[in-house]
Design an enzyme around this catalytic site. Structure first.
Site, PDB file in Angstrom:
ATOM      1  N   PRO A   2      -0.331  -6.353   2.603  1.00 47.92           N
ATOM      2  CA  PRO A   2      -0.949  -7.379   3.463  1.00 47.92           C
ATOM      3  C   PRO A   2       0.101  -8.065   4.324  1.00 47.92           C
ATOM      4  O   PRO A   2       1.179  -8.412   3.835  1.00 47.92           O
ATOM      5  CB  PRO A   2      -1.559  -8.345   2.443  1.00 47.92           C
ATOM      6  CG  PRO A   2      -1.795  -7.520   1.228  1.00 47.92           C
ATOM      7  CD  PRO A   2      -0.656  -6.539   1.187  1.00 47.92           C
ATOM      8  N   GLU A   3      -0.225  -8.247   5.594  1.00 48.12           N
ATOM      9  CA  GLU A   3       0.712  -8.858   6.523  1.00 48.12           C
ATOM     10  C   GLU A   3       0.140 -10.161   7.051  1.00 48.12           C
ATOM     11  O   GLU A   3      -0.833 -10.682   6.509  1.00 48.12           O
ATOM     12  CB  GLU A   3       1.048  -7.867   7.636  1.00 48.12           C
ATOM     13  CG  GLU A   3       1.622  -6.567   7.095  1.00 48.12           C
ATOM     14  CD  GLU A   3       1.952  -5.540   8.170  1.00 48.12           C
ATOM     15  OE1 GLU A   3       2.315  -5.948   9.290  1.00 48.12           O
ATOM     16  OE2 GLU A   3       1.851  -4.335   7.891  1.00 48.12           O
ATOM     17  N   LYS A  60       4.002 -14.193   4.940  1.00 46.19           N
ATOM     18  CA  LYS A  60       3.127 -13.496   4.000  1.00 46.19           C
ATOM     19  C   LYS A  60       2.771 -14.339   2.777  1.00 46.19           C
ATOM     20  O   LYS A  60       2.228 -13.819   1.805  1.00 46.19           O
ATOM     21  CB  LYS A  60       3.788 -12.190   3.543  1.00 46.19           C
ATOM     22  CG  LYS A  60       4.046 -11.196   4.671  1.00 46.19           C
ATOM     23  CD  LYS A  60       4.700  -9.938   4.135  1.00 46.19           C
ATOM     24  CE  LYS A  60       5.060  -8.978   5.260  1.00 46.19           C
ATOM     25  NZ  LYS A  60       5.702  -7.742   4.735  1.00 46.19           N
TER      26      LYS A  60
END
Length: 337
Positions: A2-3, A60
Site C-alpha cells: 500500500p502506498e 505510508k
C-alpha cells in the site's frame, strides 16, 4: 505494498465510520512482530475506553488520535489491511491481529473494526505525545500531498544524490508515501528513465519530475486509489502482467512496456518515451559515490531501530544502487576493486 493513496483511503474509512466513537472492547491476537514495542495485552489495555477524536496520515503511516494518549501509529507493510464487520461475509477476518469495538456515545451505534496481516510485516505502535513529531514519522521525508517543498528545495534534494531516480523516489527519507507503482507513474508522466542518475537530470527534467510527483500523488489520493478513476493515459492502466494478456503491458498506441529491476523493485517503463541518457561521470566517481552511500544508511537505521519492513526496504535500495549503476553505466566493472 500500500502506498500514499491506499493508506489515505484506509485512514478515511476509519475516520468516516468511527470518529468521536468510544472504544468499548479490544481483542488482540499475540504477535510480537506486529505489535511493536508492547505486548498485545498492554496494547489492548492502553486504548480501551479511549475516544477517537482525529485521524492523520504521513507517507505510508496513518495515525489514530484519541482523547488522551497513547495514540496508534500504523504501517500496513506489504499485506496489512483494515476491515469492518458490516462489510465482510465472515468475522473476524482471517489473519486478524487487532479487533476494536467502537460505540457512538450519542446513539449507541456499534462499529466493529479489524486489522489483519497474513505476512506479519505491518506495524502497530503506541506513541505518547504528538505522533507527527517523533519517530518513526519524524524521520520521513516530505509528503507530496501534505507538504511538497518548493521547486528549489526539491531540486537540491534530488541533485545532491547520485542514484537511479527510481531509487531516490522509493527512499522514504526523501519522499514519504511514494512506492513502486507511484514512482513508475511519476517517471512515466515525467518522461524520465527510472535508471537515470538523479544528479544528471536537466532543469527541464527536474521541473517535470517536481510537477508530476505532485500531480500523480494528489490525483491518486483524490480518487482514493480507485484505479477505475485514474486518467486514461496513466501507466497504471496497462502495466500489469508484463504483457501477458490482452491490453496488459502494452500502451494504447502499441508501445510495449519494459520491465526491469531498478531500485530493488520491478519497474515498468516505456523504452520509447523514457530514454536513458549516457552521462559524463567517470567510472571511478560513480563507484566512489555508490560506495560512500553503501554502509551509512544501514548502520543508521540499525541504530535507530526501524521496524523490519523498513529495514528490508532500505537494504534492498542500497544494494540496488550498486547493481543498477553497474547495469546501465558501468558494465563489466569489478565492484570489489
Amino acid at each position: 505494498m500500500p502506498e500514499i493513496a491506499e493508506v489515505e483511503r484506509a485512514r478515511l474509512r476509519i475516520h468516516r465510520q468511527a470518529i468521536d466513537y468510544k472504544i468499548t472492547n479490544v481483542k488482540t491476537n499475540p504477535d510480537h512482530l506486529v505489535f511493536a514495542g508492547k505486548s498485545d495485552e498492554d496494547f489492548a489495555k492502553s486504548i480501551l475506553s479511549k475516544t477517537l477524536v482525529q485521524t492523520k496520515r504521513w507517507g505510508k503511516y496513518f495515525v489514530l488520535l484519541f482523547d488522551e494518549g497513547p495514540h496508534i501509529v500504523a504501517h500496513l507493510g506489504m499485506t496489512g489491511g483494515i476491515r469492518f464487520e458490516h462489510e465482510e461475509k465472515e468475522w473476524p477476518p482471517r489473519f486478524w491481529k487487532l479487533l476494536i469495538t467502537f460505540e457512538d456515545p450519542a446513539t449507541g451505534k456499534i462499529v466493529n473494526f479489524g486489522f489483519k496481516d497474513p505476512r506479519r510485516l505491518s506495524k502497530l505502535r503506541l506513541i505518547d505525545g504528538d505522533p507527527m513529531k517523533v519517530e518513526p514519522i519524524s524521520k520521513l521525508g516530505f509528503d507530496p500531498v501534505l507538504n511538497m517543498p518548493s521547486f528549489e528545495e526539491f531540486s537540491g534534494l534530488v541533485c545532491k544524490r547520485a542514484v537511479p531516480t527510481k531509487t531516490l523516489l522509493l527512499d522514504q527519507s526523501f519522499s514519504a508515501g511514494v512506492g513502486n507503482w507511484v514512482a513508475d507513474e511519476i517517471l512515466f508522466q515525467a518522461k524520465i528513465h527510472p535508471a537515470q542518475l538523479s544528479n544528471t537530470l536537466t532543469k527541464e527534467e527536474l521541473l517535470s519530475l517536481y510537477d508530476k510527483t505532485k500531480y500523480v500523488c494528489e490525483t491518486a489520493v483524490a480518487v482514493e486509489a480507485d484505479e477505475s478513476k485514474f486518467p486514461e493515459d496513466w501507466l497504471m492502466k496497462y502495466r500489469w502482467n508484463k504483457g501477458r494478456g490482452p491490453g496488459k503491458g502494452v500502451l494504447p498506441d502499441g508501445q510495449i512496456l519494459k520491465f526491469e529491476t531498478i531500485g530493488g523493485r520491478t519497474s515498468a517503463f516505456s523504452p520509447v518515451r523514457q530514454i536513458l541518457r549516457r552521462t559524463n561521470m567517470t567510472k571511478t566517481k560513480v563507484i566512489k559515490k555508490m560506495a560512500t552511500k553503501k554502509a551509512k544508511p544501514v548502520a543508521k537505521m540499525e541504530k535507530e531501530s526501524l521496524d523490519e519492513i523498513e529495514k528490508a526496504e532500505t537494504t534492498t535500495v542500497i544494494i540496488s544502487r550498486i547493481r543498477n549503476v553497474s547495469k546501465y553505466n558501468l558494465r563489466q566493472i569489478n565492484l570489489n576493486q
